[in-house]
Design a protein around this motif. Structure first.
Motif, PDB file in Angstrom:
ATOM      1  N   SER A 112       0.832  -1.203   0.000  1.00  0.00           N
ATOM      2  CA  SER A 112       0.000   0.000   0.000  1.00  0.00           C
ATOM      3  C   SER A 112       0.868   1.254   0.000  1.00  0.00           C
ATOM      4  CB  SER A 112      -0.906   0.005   1.236  1.00  0.00           C
ATOM      5  OG  SER A 112      -0.127   0.280   2.399  1.00  0.00           O
ATOM      6  N   ALA A 113       0.208   2.389  -0.223  1.00  0.00           N
ATOM      7  CA  ALA A 113       0.942   3.666  -0.165  1.00  0.00           C
ATOM      8  C   ALA A 113       1.543   3.886   1.213  1.00  0.00           C
ATOM      9  CB  ALA A 113       0.001   4.807  -0.539  1.00  0.00           C
ATOM     10  N   ALA A 114       0.825   3.488   2.265  1.00  0.00           N
ATOM     11  CA  ALA A 114       1.352   3.657   3.626  1.00  0.00           C
ATOM     12  C   ALA A 114       2.561   2.768   3.857  1.00  0.00           C
ATOM     13  CB  ALA A 114       0.259   3.337   4.653  1.00  0.00           C
ATOM     14  N   ALA A 115       2.512   1.529   3.367  1.00  0.00           N
ATOM     15  CA  ALA A 115       3.654   0.629   3.515  1.00  0.00           C
ATOM     16  C   ALA A 115       4.855   1.145   2.729  1.00  0.00           C
ATOM     17  CB  ALA A 115       3.283  -0.775   3.064  1.00  0.00           C
ATOM     18  N   LEU A 116       4.613   1.669   1.557  1.00  0.00           N
ATOM     19  CA  LEU A 116       5.703   2.207   0.738  1.00  0.00           C
ATOM     20  C   LEU A 116       6.389   3.378   1.437  1.00  0.00           C
ATOM     21  CD1 LEU A 116       3.908   2.080  -2.708  1.00  0.00           C
ATOM     22  CD2 LEU A 116       5.852   0.675  -2.024  1.00  0.00           C
ATOM     23  N   ARG A 117       5.591   4.226   2.049  1.00  0.00           N
ATOM     24  CA  ARG A 117       6.175   5.353   2.790  1.00  0.00           C
ATOM     25  C   ARG A 117       7.038   4.830   3.936  1.00  0.00           C
ATOM     26  NH1 ARG A 117       1.840   7.577   3.908  1.00  0.00           N
ATOM     27  NH2 ARG A 117       1.524   6.811   6.028  1.00  0.00           N
ATOM     28  N   ALA A 118       6.551   3.815   4.628  1.00  0.00           N
ATOM     29  CA  ALA A 118       7.304   3.259   5.753  1.00  0.00           C
ATOM     30  C   ALA A 118       8.591   2.585   5.287  1.00  0.00           C
ATOM     31  CB  ALA A 118       6.431   2.270   6.521  1.00  0.00           C
ATOM     32  N   VAL A 119       8.532   1.867   4.175  1.00  0.00           N
ATOM     33  CA  VAL A 119       9.732   1.229   3.617  1.00  0.00           C
ATOM     34  C   VAL A 119      10.755   2.299   3.254  1.00  0.00           C
ATOM     35  CG1 VAL A 119      10.640  -0.056   1.633  1.00  0.00           C
ATOM     36  CG2 VAL A 119       8.589  -0.871   2.817  1.00  0.00           C
ATOM     37  N   ASP A 120      10.279   3.360   2.633  1.00  0.00           N
ATOM     38  CA  ASP A 120      11.165   4.435   2.188  1.00  0.00           C
ATOM     39  C   ASP A 120      11.822   5.155   3.357  1.00  0.00           C
ATOM     40  OD1 ASP A 120      12.440   6.021   0.320  1.00  0.00           O
ATOM     41  OD2 ASP A 120      10.710   7.324  -0.024  1.00  0.00           O
TER      42      ASP A 120
END
Length: 215
Positions: A153-161
């Protein structure tokens, strides 16, 4: 259930910057099955599953892979590093996707998947639409073996980044098990890859009499 729509269709990035050392230093995504390379086959499957503009991360072997990527209509993301790690490729993919499609989820998949098709991808997209609240990542599994693509998800992508340098998708998944859905699916598409010479020979047997190799 969340409806399927083009507005919420995942983006997709194929990771094809590996060195292919276990196959004698060859660009795995350039392997042809019949007239099409793995890169072209994956691009076709992604488009059939609703991805308007799939992208690909390239590093070494770009002189071979870039023409195939352009022929497949893939948007290339070029590494500056000569020997990028998988985490390097993941971070480049995530950052590009967040810049270009910040609200959409992302499929991350390896460029050496030899059997992944649009049917596999559509099954994952439909599952994503009915995921439970709080689920931010979907990982397909076949008989307990993790596969691809991983959908974030967009939230997971932000957290990964936002993780520390050197940390990639697996680090985030391991740290947030309650937000990950490991979905058992039919094989072999999500798990059949081209890591070894034995895998190459098995693929040639399975695909006979079609050509399997590097032209």
């Amino acid at each position: 259930m969340r409806p399927l729509s083009e507005a919420t269709a995942p983006g997709a990035v194929i990771l094809a910057a590996g060195l292919g050392r276990r196959l004698g230093g060859r660009p795995k995504a350039a392997l042809h099955i019949g007239p099409l390379s793995l890169l072209e086959r994956l691009a076709q499957a992604l488009r059939e599953a609703g991805v308007a503009q799939p992208r690909v991360v390239l590093g070494p072997y770009r002189e071979t892979l870039l023409p195939l990527a352009l022929r497949a209509g893939l948007d290339p993301l070029l590494h500056e590093r000569d020997e990028p790690s998988l985490i390097d490729s993941q971070r480049l993919a995530v950052q590009a996707h967040r810049r270009l499609l910040p609200a959409q989820p992302l499929w991350l998949l390896l460029g050496d998947l030899t059997a992944l098709g649009a049917e596999d991808l559509q099954r994952l997209r439909e599952a994503w639409a009915r995921r439970s609240p709080g689920i931010e990542a979907l990982v397909p599994t076949v008989a307990g073996q993790r596969g691809h693509p991983v959908l974030l998800s967009a939230a997971a992508l932000r957290a990964v980044d936002e993780q520390l340098p050197g940390q990639g998708v697996r680090h985030w998944l391991a740290a947030h098990p309650g937000r990950v859905w490991f979905l058992d699916v039919p094989g072999p598409g999500p798990v059949q890859d081209l890591d070894t010479e034995a895998a190459l020979q098995a693929l040639r047997r399975d695909c006979h009499p079609r050509f399997v190799g590097w032209p």
